[in-house]
Design an enzyme around this catalytic site. Structure first.
Site, short mmCIF file in Angstrom:
data_model
loop_
_atom_site.label_atom_id
_atom_site.label_comp_id
_atom_site.label_asym_id
_atom_site.label_seq_id
_atom_site.Cartn_x
_atom_site.Cartn_y
_atom_site.Cartn_z
N GLY A 107 6.29 -47.58 5.89
CA GLY A 107 6.72 -48.33 7.07
C GLY A 107 5.82 -49.52 7.34
O GLY A 107 5.57 -49.87 8.49
N LEU A 112 6.40 -52.21 13.43
CA LEU A 112 5.45 -52.47 14.51
C LEU A 112 4.10 -51.83 14.22
O LEU A 112 3.06 -52.50 14.22
CB LEU A 112 6.02 -51.95 15.83
CG LEU A 112 5.07 -51.89 17.03
CD1 LEU A 112 4.65 -53.29 17.44
CD2 LEU A 112 5.74 -51.15 18.19
N LEU A 154 2.31 -40.07 12.11
CA LEU A 154 2.39 -40.69 13.43
C LEU A 154 3.67 -40.26 14.13
O LEU A 154 4.76 -40.37 13.57
CB LEU A 154 2.33 -42.21 13.31
CG LEU A 154 1.16 -42.78 12.51
CD1 LEU A 154 1.14 -44.29 12.60
CD2 LEU A 154 -0.17 -42.19 12.97
N SER A 156 5.14 -39.49 18.47
CA SER A 156 5.50 -40.18 19.70
C SER A 156 5.21 -39.27 20.88
O SER A 156 5.29 -38.04 20.77
CB SER A 156 6.98 -40.56 19.68
OG SER A 156 7.44 -40.92 20.97
N SER A 157 4.92 -39.87 22.02
CA SER A 157 4.66 -39.07 23.22
C SER A 157 5.91 -38.37 23.74
O SER A 157 5.82 -37.49 24.60
CB SER A 157 4.07 -39.96 24.33
OG SER A 157 4.95 -41.01 24.66
N CYS A 158 7.09 -38.71 23.21
CA CYS A 158 8.31 -38.05 23.66
C CYS A 158 8.40 -36.62 23.16
O CYS A 158 9.34 -35.89 23.53
CB CYS A 158 9.54 -38.84 23.24
SG CYS A 158 9.92 -38.74 21.49
N TYR A 175 15.24 -37.13 18.55
CA TYR A 175 14.08 -37.81 17.96
C TYR A 175 12.82 -36.98 18.16
O TYR A 175 12.00 -36.83 17.24
CB TYR A 175 13.93 -39.19 18.59
CG TYR A 175 12.73 -39.98 18.11
CD1 TYR A 175 12.72 -40.55 16.86
CD2 TYR A 175 11.62 -40.15 18.94
CE1 TYR A 175 11.62 -41.28 16.42
CE2 TYR A 175 10.52 -40.89 18.51
CZ TYR A 175 10.53 -41.45 17.25
OH TYR A 175 9.44 -42.17 16.81
N LYS A 207 10.10 -35.32 15.39
CA LYS A 207 8.66 -35.59 15.38
C LYS A 207 7.84 -34.30 15.54
O LYS A 207 6.77 -34.15 14.95
CB LYS A 207 8.31 -36.59 16.50
CG LYS A 207 8.76 -38.00 16.18
CD LYS A 207 8.14 -38.51 14.90
CE LYS A 207 8.52 -39.91 14.54
NZ LYS A 207 7.91 -40.37 13.28
N ASN A 219 3.66 -45.35 24.50
CA ASN A 219 4.58 -46.46 24.26
C ASN A 219 3.84 -47.65 23.65
O ASN A 219 2.88 -48.15 24.24
CB ASN A 219 5.24 -46.90 25.58
CG ASN A 219 6.03 -45.77 26.22
OD1 ASN A 219 7.12 -45.45 25.81
ND2 ASN A 219 5.43 -45.15 27.23
N HIS A 253 12.83 -50.61 22.51
CA HIS A 253 12.21 -49.86 23.60
C HIS A 253 12.09 -50.77 24.83
O HIS A 253 12.36 -51.96 24.77
CB HIS A 253 10.84 -49.35 23.17
CG HIS A 253 10.91 -48.23 22.19
ND1 HIS A 253 10.71 -48.42 20.83
CD2 HIS A 253 11.16 -46.91 22.33
CE1 HIS A 253 10.82 -47.26 20.21
NE2 HIS A 253 11.10 -46.33 21.08
N ARG A 300 4.99 -45.59 33.04
CA ARG A 300 4.80 -45.58 31.60
C ARG A 300 3.42 -46.15 31.24
O ARG A 300 2.90 -47.03 31.92
CB ARG A 300 5.88 -46.40 30.89
CG ARG A 300 7.28 -45.82 30.99
CD ARG A 300 7.42 -44.56 30.18
NE ARG A 300 8.77 -44.03 30.23
CZ ARG A 300 9.19 -43.14 31.13
NH1 ARG A 300 8.35 -42.69 32.06
NH2 ARG A 300 10.44 -42.70 31.09
#
Length: 327
Positions: A25, A29, A120, A122-124, A151, A155, A180, A194, A224
């Protein structure tokens, strides 16, 4: 839980700057920020493939590629990502694509005995109503936010994959869960982005057209936390060189703002002078997502880029690349 390589206890230390380092990737980002950070740290053999060159959902192709390059280190930053609209509209894609990407890359890394891997997430991954700030041990203690549960499940599976590799093969792999993120090479599309890049694009276009108002989703009250991608990249390298453990590590700033506050800040940065309206018929998502970053601080790392400074940099990058940004 300790790990060992060839029976020798593993102790995190400075990575070999000449070893092959695969960033999955590397154009995204986070991945592009990691490449920049590795280059600045003196790594000389950073490799990557675009999605057009290597489809990470193609298991045979992934195994062939890792067999060819034989990386010593690997960061799995590749993922199908998006905001509330994309996640709630295409949950099958977000679940299936990410599960396949993760299992293919991590299984191929096991097969090729990649020494050090950072997955890596995500906080979700954390419950919608987790106690704030969210500790790492909040994982799997409650219901997920429905708008991005597919999602999040993918993760979570990645975290468990890393933990299983540590138990079964003794490899010192780790997982990092960022808050985020924003920065250069983000997705600024109206449908797939996002909240922060979506707001940057919306307010910048409104400023350029002298629009009288901008309408945002929800009430503006959710809180956030935002971390610049360059800080995230610095944290990943730091963890690879200083942390070894089975539990995922939260990566964030330790502070948050409301969506209304971030919208006002972005409006000021881009020069929008109109009114902001809020469409309360649209979902807010999780009321608050603030990460407890004490584990990261104990490992010796804290965020360096302030929000306004980071926004200034990101808006400047967006304006410089507005004609070529990915949709």
């Amino acid at each position: 839980m300790s790990t060992a390589i060839d029976g020798v206890q593993y102790t995190p230390a400075e990575l070999d700057r000449d070893a092959t380092f695969y960033v999955a990737g590397h154009r995204g980002l986070v991945g592009s920020a990691i490449v920049r950070r590795l280059e600045s740290a003196g790594f000389t053999n950073i490799v990557g493939k675009t999605s057009a060159e290597l489809d990470l959902k193609d298991r045979d192709a992934v195994f062939d590629y890792l067999r060819e390059i034989k990386p010593k280190y690997l960061v799995l930053a590749a993922a199908k990502v998006g905001g509330i609209l994309a996640n709630s509209t295409y949950p099958v894609d977000f679940l299936s694509d990410n599960l396949r990407i993760q299992s293919n890359v991590l299984d191929a890394a096991v097969a090729n005995e990649v020494e050090r891997v950072a997955f890596l997430g995500s906080s979700c991954i954390y419950p919608k109503f987790a106690e704030q700030p969210i500790r790492e041990d909040s994982l799997l203690t409650g219901h997920l936010e429905p708008t991005n549960d597919a999602y999040a499940i993918a993760k979570i599976a990645g975290i468990l994959n890393v933990q299983a590799v540590r138990r079964q093969y003794g490899l010192p792999w780790i997982s990092a869960m960022p808050t985020n993120l924003y920065g250069p090479n983000d997705n600024f599309s109206p449908e797939g982005s996002h909240v922060l890049p979506a707001l940057i694009r919306r307010y910048d276009e409104a400023a350029k057209s002298s629009a009288e108002s901008v309408t945002n989703w929800g009430t503006g009250t959710p809180r956030r936390e935002f971390l610049h991608s360059d800080d995230m990249a610095d944290a990943v390298l730091h963890l690879l060189e200083h942390y070894d453990g089975p539990e995922q590590v939260n990566v964030g700033t330790g502070s948050d703002v409301t969506i209304r506050e971030i919208a006002e800040t972005i409006a000021g940065v881009v020069g929008f002078e109109g009114e902001t309206e809020w469409d309360t018929s649209k979902p807010d998502g999780t009321p608050q997502k603030l990460l407890d970053v004490s584990k990261l601080a104990d490992a010796g790392w804290t965020a360096k880029i302030g929000l306004e400074d980071g926004l200034d940099r990101t808006v400047a990058w967006y304006r410089d690349h507005v004609d070529t940004i990915r949709e």
